[in-house]
Design a protein around this motif. Sequence first.
Motif, PDB file in Angstrom:
ATOM      1  N   ASN A   1      -5.508 -15.741  10.413  1.00  3.80           N
ATOM      2  CA  ASN A   1      -6.070 -17.103  10.443  1.00  3.80           C
ATOM      3  C   ASN A   1      -5.369 -18.012  11.458  1.00  3.80           C
ATOM      4  OD1 ASN A   1      -8.165 -16.777   8.561  1.00  3.80           O
ATOM      5  ND2 ASN A   1      -6.801 -17.146   6.824  1.00  3.80           N
ATOM      6  N   SER A   2      -4.091 -17.717  11.719  1.00  5.29           N
ATOM      7  CA  SER A   2      -3.363 -18.549  12.684  1.00  5.29           C
ATOM      8  C   SER A   2      -3.445 -17.993  14.102  1.00  5.29           C
ATOM      9  CB  SER A   2      -1.898 -18.696  12.260  1.00  5.29           C
ATOM     10  OG  SER A   2      -1.252 -17.432  12.305  1.00  5.29           O
ATOM     11  N   GLY A   3      -4.163 -16.871  14.256  1.00  3.69           N
ATOM     12  CA  GLY A   3      -4.368 -16.301  15.595  1.00  3.69           C
ATOM     13  C   GLY A   3      -3.265 -15.367  16.061  1.00  3.69           C
ATOM     14  N   ASP A   4      -2.332 -15.037  15.172  1.00  7.72           N
ATOM     15  CA  ASP A   4      -1.239 -14.123  15.533  1.00  7.72           C
ATOM     16  C   ASP A   4      -1.670 -12.686  15.215  1.00  7.72           C
ATOM     17  OD1 ASP A   4       1.100 -12.752  15.983  1.00  7.72           O
ATOM     18  OD2 ASP A   4       2.385 -14.156  14.882  1.00  7.72           O
ATOM     19  N   ILE A   5      -2.441 -12.127  16.126  1.00  6.47           N
ATOM     20  CA  ILE A   5      -3.049 -10.807  15.897  1.00  6.47           C
ATOM     21  C   ILE A   5      -1.992  -9.707  15.787  1.00  6.47           C
ATOM     22  CG2 ILE A   5      -4.653  -9.086  16.847  1.00  6.47           C
ATOM     23  CD1 ILE A   5      -5.913 -11.749  15.705  1.00  6.47           C
ATOM     24  N   ALA A   6      -0.932  -9.806  16.603  1.00  6.06           N
ATOM     25  CA  ALA A   6       0.118  -8.773  16.567  1.00  6.06           C
ATOM     26  C   ALA A   6       0.784  -8.739  15.188  1.00  6.06           C
ATOM     27  CB  ALA A   6       1.155  -9.043  17.656  1.00  6.06           C
ATOM     28  N   GLU A   7       1.033  -9.912  14.613  1.00  6.88           N
ATOM     29  CA  GLU A   7       1.659  -9.972  13.287  1.00  6.88           C
ATOM     30  C   GLU A   7       0.701  -9.460  12.211  1.00  6.88           C
ATOM     31  OE1 GLU A   7       4.357 -10.812  10.127  1.00  6.88           O
ATOM     32  OE2 GLU A   7       4.544 -10.235  12.227  1.00  6.88           O
TER      33      GLU A   7
ATOM     34  N   GLU B   1      -1.568  -7.219  12.633  1.00  6.13           N
ATOM     35  CA  GLU B   1      -1.579  -5.754  12.786  1.00  6.13           C
ATOM     36  C   GLU B   1      -0.317  -5.134  12.176  1.00  6.13           C
ATOM     37  OE1 GLU B   1      -2.274  -5.501  17.110  1.00  6.13           O
ATOM     38  OE2 GLU B   1      -3.993  -4.216  16.635  1.00  6.13           O
ATOM     39  N   ARG B   2       0.813  -5.792  12.373  1.00  3.11           N
ATOM     40  CA  ARG B   2       2.080  -5.283  11.841  1.00  3.11           C
ATOM     41  C   ARG B   2       2.046  -5.254  10.305  1.00  3.11           C
ATOM     42  NH1 ARG B   2       7.041  -6.591   9.900  1.00  3.11           N
ATOM     43  NH2 ARG B   2       6.495  -8.769   9.515  1.00  3.11           N
ATOM     44  N   GLN B   3       1.560  -6.326   9.711  1.00  5.53           N
ATOM     45  CA  GLN B   3       1.474  -6.387   8.253  1.00  5.53           C
ATOM     46  C   GLN B   3       0.455  -5.368   7.716  1.00  5.53           C
ATOM     47  OE1 GLN B   3       3.400  -8.181   6.301  1.00  5.53           O
ATOM     48  NE2 GLN B   3       3.942 -10.125   7.241  1.00  5.53           N
ATOM     49  N   GLN B   4      -0.655  -5.197   8.424  1.00  4.54           N
ATOM     50  CA  GLN B   4      -1.662  -4.205   8.017  1.00  4.54           C
ATOM     51  C   GLN B   4      -1.079  -2.798   8.060  1.00  4.54           C
ATOM     52  OE1 GLN B   4      -5.447  -4.305   7.071  1.00  4.54           O
ATOM     53  NE2 GLN B   4      -4.339  -2.528   6.285  1.00  4.54           N
ATOM     54  N   ALA B   5      -0.253  -2.519   9.056  1.00  5.71           N
ATOM     55  CA  ALA B   5       0.363  -1.187   9.174  1.00  5.71           C
ATOM     56  C   ALA B   5       1.244  -0.887   7.956  1.00  5.71           C
ATOM     57  CB  ALA B   5       1.172  -1.089  10.464  1.00  5.71           C
ATOM     58  N   ILE B   6       1.979  -1.904   7.488  1.00  6.54           N
ATOM     59  CA  ILE B   6       2.815  -1.741   6.284  1.00  6.54           C
ATOM     60  C   ILE B   6       1.914  -1.481   5.073  1.00  6.54           C
ATOM     61  CG2 ILE B   6       4.402  -2.907   4.692  1.00  6.54           C
ATOM     62  CD1 ILE B   6       5.329  -4.591   7.186  1.00  6.54           C
ATOM     63  N   TYR B   7       0.859  -2.288   4.967  1.00  6.15           N
ATOM     64  CA  TYR B   7      -0.074  -2.197   3.837  1.00  6.15           C
ATOM     65  C   TYR B   7      -0.740  -0.824   3.797  1.00  6.15           C
ATOM     66  CZ  TYR B   7      -2.775  -4.943   0.371  1.00  6.15           C
ATOM     67  OH  TYR B   7      -3.301  -5.478  -0.777  1.00  6.15           O
ATOM     68  N   THR B   8      -1.180  -0.356   4.953  1.00  9.01           N
ATOM     69  CA  THR B   8      -1.858   0.943   5.048  1.00  9.01           C
ATOM     70  C   THR B   8      -0.907   2.082   4.695  1.00  9.01           C
ATOM     71  OG1 THR B   8      -3.353   0.116   6.763  1.00  9.01           O
ATOM     72  CG2 THR B   8      -3.117   2.500   6.601  1.00  9.01           C
ATOM     73  N   ALA B   9       0.328   2.015   5.193  1.00  9.55           N
ATOM     74  CA  ALA B   9       1.301   3.079   4.923  1.00  9.55           C
ATOM     75  C   ALA B   9       1.634   3.134   3.430  1.00  9.55           C
ATOM     76  CB  ALA B   9       2.566   2.851   5.751  1.00  9.55           C
ATOM     77  N   PHE B  10       1.815   1.959   2.825  1.00  8.79           N
ATOM     78  CA  PHE B  10       2.103   1.895   1.383  1.00  8.79           C
ATOM     79  C   PHE B  10       0.934   2.477   0.593  1.00  8.79           C
ATOM     80  CE2 PHE B  10       2.138  -0.829  -2.593  1.00  8.79           C
ATOM     81  CZ  PHE B  10       3.194  -0.157  -3.201  1.00  8.79           C
ATOM     82  N   ARG B  11      -0.284   2.097   0.991  1.00  5.34           N
ATOM     83  CA  ARG B  11      -1.484   2.616   0.335  1.00  5.34           C
ATOM     84  C   ARG B  11      -1.537   4.139   0.420  1.00  5.34           C
ATOM     85  NH1 ARG B  11      -6.324   4.654   2.286  1.00  5.34           N
ATOM     86  NH2 ARG B  11      -8.191   4.246   1.027  1.00  5.34           N
TER      87      ARG B  11
END
Length: 295
Positions: free
Chosen positions: A223-229, A231-241
Motif C-alpha cells: 500500500n505504501s509502494g515499497d514493492i521490494a519490502e 516481496e521480501r515479506q511474501q517470501a517469508i510467508y510463502t516459505a513458512f507456508r
Amino acid sequence: MSKKAFVALVTCFNDDETINYAATRAQVRRQVAAGNNIMCAGTNGDFSALTYDEKVQLTEEVVDEVGGKVDVIVNAGMPATFETLKLAREFDRIGVTGIAVITPFFIACTQDGLIRHFSTVADAVQTPVYLYDIPARTQNHIEPETARALSAHGNIAGIKDSGGAKETLEAYLAVGKSVEGFEVYSGPDHLVFWSLQNGAAGCISGLGNAMPDVLSGILNAFNSGDIAEAERQQAIYTAFRTDLYALGFPPALVKRALYLTDPSVGASRQPALLPDREQDEKIAVILKRYGLMAA
C-alpha cells in the motif's frame, strides 16, 4: 484504494470443547493490533463444527471486541439455502461489514442452483455478500462465468477465492476488472502479493493466525509502494507456508502452530487433528526457524 488483509480467525476452545470466548477475543485484539481485519466462522474458524447458536454468539462477541476498529466478515454458508438465509439475517442484525457465503457442501449443485442460492441470500440482507469458493472442501465450484452473472446483483460485493489455482483466480480478477464494485479476495497464502499486483482488493488468510505481522507487512509495504519490502515479506510467508503445510491439513496445522505459542486457543473439536507429540515437535522446529517461538 488501499488493499486489505483479513485473517480467517481461529475459534478458541476449552478442554471440554465448549467455545472459549475470552481467548477468541484475545486473538481478535492480537490481529487488530497487527493491523489485520477479521473473518470469523470460516474454514480456519472450524465453522463446520459450530452450532447455529454458537455462530451467532461468536459473531456478536467478535463484533463487540473489534468495536469498529477494523472490518469484520463472517461466513454464513451452509449446505441448505434455508439455514444460510437464517444465519445471514442474524449477521445482518448484528452488524458486520460483509457476509461471506461458502458454496453449499455435501449437496451437489448446478451453476444455476448456485446462482439461486447466492441471490436468495443477497436479496434478504442489507449487508454486502461475498461469494466464497473452496471446491476442494465443498465439491462445488463457482465457475468464473457464474461469478460474472452474480456480480450483476446489487448486493453481491465480491468473491473469496480459496481454490488455490492461479488460473481460476486470474479469471475472477478479470471479472473484478470489468465489473465495478466487485472485489476479489485471494485465499492462497503464497499468492497474496501476486494477487495484489493483479487487481485483488486484498486477501483472506488462515496463515495470518500464526504470522500476523508478516501478513500485515505484505499489505502495508504494498500500500505504501515499497514493492521490494512486500516481496521480501511474501517470501517469508510463502516459505513458512511451505514448511508448515508439508506436515498435513492446513487449518489444523495453523491452529496447532498457534497453540504451541499460546495454549489458550485450545485444540479443535473432534474429529479434527488430535495432539501428536511427534508432529508438535516438528511444528516447534518450524516456529523456531521463523522466530515465532524462543529457540
